[in-house]
Motif scaffolding. Structure first.
Motif, PDB file in Angstrom:
ATOM      1  N   GLN A   7       0.838  -1.208   0.000  1.00 56.87           N
ATOM      2  CA  GLN A   7       0.000   0.000   0.000  1.00 56.87           C
ATOM      3  C   GLN A   7       0.872   1.257   0.000  1.00 56.87           C
ATOM      4  O   GLN A   7       0.548   2.244  -0.649  1.00 56.87           O
ATOM      5  CB  GLN A   7      -0.924  -0.014   1.218  1.00 56.87           C
ATOM      6  CG  GLN A   7      -1.907   1.138   1.273  1.00 56.87           C
ATOM      7  CD  GLN A   7      -2.806   1.053   2.492  1.00 56.87           C
ATOM      8  OE1 GLN A   7      -2.643   0.179   3.352  1.00 56.87           O
ATOM      9  NE2 GLN A   7      -3.767   1.969   2.566  1.00 56.87           N
ATOM     10  N   LEU A   8       1.986   1.226   0.720  1.00 60.65           N
ATOM     11  CA  LEU A   8       2.886   2.370   0.762  1.00 60.65           C
ATOM     12  C   LEU A   8       3.513   2.629  -0.606  1.00 60.65           C
ATOM     13  O   LEU A   8       3.586   3.773  -1.057  1.00 60.65           O
ATOM     14  CB  LEU A   8       3.972   2.121   1.807  1.00 60.65           C
ATOM     15  CG  LEU A   8       5.037   3.225   1.950  1.00 60.65           C
ATOM     16  CD1 LEU A   8       4.391   4.524   2.394  1.00 60.65           C
ATOM     17  CD2 LEU A   8       6.116   2.784   2.912  1.00 60.65           C
ATOM     18  N   ASP A   9       3.940   1.556  -1.248  1.00 64.92           N
ATOM     19  CA  ASP A   9       4.537   1.728  -2.579  1.00 64.92           C
ATOM     20  C   ASP A   9       3.523   2.280  -3.583  1.00 64.92           C
ATOM     21  O   ASP A   9       3.840   3.110  -4.437  1.00 64.92           O
ATOM     22  CB  ASP A   9       5.089   0.400  -3.078  1.00 64.92           C
ATOM     23  CG  ASP A   9       6.286  -0.061  -2.250  1.00 64.92           C
ATOM     24  OD1 ASP A   9       6.899   0.802  -1.569  1.00 64.92           O
ATOM     25  OD2 ASP A   9       6.595  -1.267  -2.294  1.00 64.92           O
ATOM     26  N   SER A  10       2.288   1.793  -3.484  1.00 63.60           N
ATOM     27  CA  SER A  10       1.239   2.276  -4.394  1.00 63.60           C
ATOM     28  C   SER A  10       0.955   3.760  -4.178  1.00 63.60           C
ATOM     29  O   SER A  10       0.814   4.531  -5.137  1.00 63.60           O
ATOM     30  CB  SER A  10      -0.031   1.459  -4.186  1.00 63.60           C
ATOM     31  OG  SER A  10      -1.068   1.951  -5.011  1.00 63.60           O
ATOM     32  N   ALA A  11       0.896   4.205  -2.925  1.00 59.36           N
ATOM     33  CA  ALA A  11       0.654   5.626  -2.640  1.00 59.36           C
ATOM     34  C   ALA A  11       1.817   6.495  -3.108  1.00 59.36           C
ATOM     35  O   ALA A  11       1.631   7.614  -3.601  1.00 59.36           O
ATOM     36  CB  ALA A  11       0.401   5.815  -1.139  1.00 59.36           C
ATOM     37  N   ARG A  12       3.020   5.968  -2.954  1.00 53.66           N
ATOM     38  CA  ARG A  12       4.202   6.714  -3.398  1.00 53.66           C
ATOM     39  C   ARG A  12       4.218   6.858  -4.933  1.00 53.66           C
ATOM     40  O   ARG A  12       4.514   7.932  -5.466  1.00 53.66           O
ATOM     41  CB  ARG A  12       5.462   5.997  -2.910  1.00 53.66           C
ATOM     42  CG  ARG A  12       6.750   6.753  -3.245  1.00 53.66           C
ATOM     43  CD  ARG A  12       7.965   5.963  -2.764  1.00 53.66           C
ATOM     44  NE  ARG A  12       9.189   6.661  -3.107  1.00 53.66           N
ATOM     45  CZ  ARG A  12       9.746   7.602  -2.351  1.00 53.66           C
ATOM     46  NH1 ARG A  12       9.175   7.953  -1.207  1.00 53.66           N
ATOM     47  NH2 ARG A  12      10.877   8.194  -2.726  1.00 53.66           N
ATOM     48  N   GLU A  13       3.905   5.779  -5.641  1.00 45.01           N
ATOM     49  CA  GLU A  13       3.855   5.826  -7.105  1.00 45.01           C
ATOM     50  C   GLU A  13       2.805   6.826  -7.586  1.00 45.01           C
ATOM     51  O   GLU A  13       2.991   7.528  -8.589  1.00 45.01           O
ATOM     52  CB  GLU A  13       3.556   4.437  -7.666  1.00 45.01           C
ATOM     53  CG  GLU A  13       4.690   3.443  -7.538  1.00 45.01           C
ATOM     54  CD  GLU A  13       5.871   3.836  -8.399  1.00 45.01           C
ATOM     55  OE1 GLU A  13       5.642   4.481  -9.460  1.00 45.01           O
ATOM     56  OE2 GLU A  13       7.013   3.521  -8.033  1.00 45.01           O
ATOM     57  N   ARG A  14       1.717   6.902  -6.863  1.00 43.67           N
ATOM     58  CA  ARG A  14       0.647   7.842  -7.226  1.00 43.67           C
ATOM     59  C   ARG A  14       1.148   9.287  -7.131  1.00 43.67           C
ATOM     60  O   ARG A  14       0.888  10.097  -8.016  1.00 43.67           O
ATOM     61  CB  ARG A  14      -0.543   7.613  -6.310  1.00 43.67           C
ATOM     62  CG  ARG A  14      -1.777   8.457  -6.648  1.00 43.67           C
ATOM     63  CD  ARG A  14      -2.881   8.133  -5.656  1.00 43.67           C
ATOM     64  NE  ARG A  14      -4.077   8.920  -5.938  1.00 43.67           N
ATOM     65  CZ  ARG A  14      -5.140   8.957  -5.148  1.00 43.67           C
ATOM     66  NH1 ARG A  14      -5.141   8.229  -4.019  1.00 43.67           N
ATOM     67  NH2 ARG A  14      -6.181   9.694  -5.458  1.00 43.67           N
TER      68      ARG A  14
END
Length: 466
Positions: A245-252
């Motif tokens: 979830q952290l990686d997904s938010a960062r990519e966003r």
């Protein structure tokens, strides 16, 4: 000897005869001889013969043809000085221009007592032109030519170069424009670029904006970051859901052009940014900035970065100049703010509607889109016959020049003109090289030629039709 002089001479002879007879009567009054009577008869016969001889001499010398001296006076007619074709037998005003009519001169082919046919009282003469209706050749003596200010020029064969001039507007090249759209719905808050077409470098701030989606994306990232900080179980073999979830938010955030430094700042402070600062993705001139307070939906343009190293000037050619211009011809561009400076370009595009495009390198930071430019395109037309522009009189129906024939004779001649080149006209038909044409005061010759040709136009009283 006139009739009045003859009668006066006859009266003198009669008086002298009476005196002689009276003296003779006084001398011989007392005699009764017949000598006095014979002398009286002799004197009377002598004077009678003298009178007859003088009368015969006067008739032969003053009337060789046996016709009376004074010519029959033609009826007086009137014409308009501005419209010589209008002729009337009554004094009044011209129905075309309301100008007062003036007396018309005698027709040029009338035999006048003081000169040959076609001669005028001012020493000039006229010959009706057979090839150009409504005009006549005019002969003018040198003194009158000097008073009228008549000058001549030669018809010459020369290299013809037409300079096409038009106004244009500077435009950027479409391929050199980098449009930056909004990646999510935003509201523009503040502009850091103070004016249109301001030069900026890569990474410089352009504007700030706020967005609910951006605020939510920061909150999601902080939540995932907090969850990721919890200790994981030792026997875990795969990435935890919190890490994913952290990686997904960062990519966003990265897809929305949030810099890694900004993300690191968010991790340290754990406080969301109230506004998002947009920075330039390249160097150039910024254009089409969204105004503060504007709501921009995802996909719409926030700003445009222009590369003005090469620009174009867009213009529109007059229809009469379209045949002379070809794609690839060199062009010259000038601007009023830089007198004497010439930019060299190439004629790049021509459409059927006359719109043109001249492309040239921009070596000056002063040239900006929408600036007004002057375009000059030089077109080589080869060799041709030319006369000075002032020699051609355009009447609307035809073009006329006056050709000097020598001895003060000027012949009106219709010509077919081609291109207008600077202060010259190209002559397609009607003249040959070396002929001399009138270049000044030809409008006076035009009026005189029409005026003298008017009396032979069947005495028309109807105003000319437009």
């Amino acid at each position: 000897m006139t009739t009045l002089g003859l009668h006066h001479f006859e009266s003198l002879l009669t008086n002298q005869m009476q005196l002689i007879i009276k003296e003779r009567t006084i001398v011989c009054g007392r005699c009764s001889c017949g000598g006095c009577a014979e002398m009286k008869n002799f004197i009377l016969g002598f004077f009678a013969a003298t009178l007859i001889a003088l009368g015969t001499y006067w008739s032969i010398s003053d009337h060789p043809s046996g016709k009376p001296s004074p010519a029959k006076k033609a009826p007086l007619r009137y014409h308009c000085p501005m419209h010589p074709d209008y002729i009337s037998d009554k004094l009044g005003d011209c129905p075309i221009c309301n100008m007062r009519l003036v007396p018309l001169q005698e027709p040029p082919d009338t035999v006048q007592p003081d000169g040959p046919p076609g001669s005028q009282s001012d020493g000039s003469s006229t010959k009706i032109s057979q090839d150009l209706p409504g005009y006549s050749s005019v002969q003018i003596n040198p003194e009158q030519q000097q008073m009228m200010g008549i000058t001549l020029g030669k018809a010459r064969v020369m290299n013809l170069e037409k300079v096409v001039r038009l106004a244009g507007r500077v435009s950027s090249e479409p391929d050199n424009a980098n449009s930056i759209p909004a990646k999510f719905a935003v509201s523009v808050r503040e502009l850091f670029a103070s004016s249109e077409f301001q030069h900026i470098n890569k990474g410089d701030p352009i504007l700030s904006m706020t967005s609910q989606e951006f605020t939510a994306a920061q909150a999601d990232y902080l939540t995932a970051l907090t969850s990721n900080e919890k200790p994981s179980r030792p026997d875990s073999q795969t990435a935890t859901p919190e890490r994913s979830q952290l990686d997904s938010a960062r990519e966003r955030l990265l897809r929305w052009d949030v810099s890694p430094d900004a993300i690191a700042h968010l991790e340290r402070t754990r406080h969301p940014f109230p506004a998002f600062i947009v920075r330039s993705v390249s160097s150039g001139w910024v254009s089409n900035l969204a105004k503060p307070g504007t709501e921009v939906t995802a996909g719409n343009i926030l700003y445009i970065i222009l590369d003005l190293s090469t620009v174009s000037v867009l213009g529109e050619l007059p229809e009469m100049d379209l045949p002379f211009v070809k794609v690839g011809q060199p062009a010259e561009i000038t601007f009023n703010f830089k007198p004497g400076k010439i930019w060299k370009g190439t004629f790049d595009t021509k459409t059927r509607t006359g719109k043109v495009k001249v492309k040239f390198p921009n070596d000056s930071p002063l040239l900006m889109p929408n600036m007004i430019a002057d375009i000059r395109i030089r077109c080589n037309l080869g060799k041709g016959l030319t006369v000075p522009e002032s020699a051609v009189l355009a009447t609307g129906e035809r073009s006329v020049v006056f050709v000097a024939q020598g001895n003060g004779i000027f012949e009106p001649r219709e010509v077919k003109v081609g291109s207008r080149l600077r202060q010259l006209y190209e002559i397609k038909q009607g003249l040959t090289a070396g002929e001399k044409v009138v270049t000044a005061a030809n409008f006076l010759l035009d009026s005189e030629s029409k005026l003298r040709a008017a009396p032979v136009n069947h005495g028309r009283q109807t105003p000319p039709q437009d």
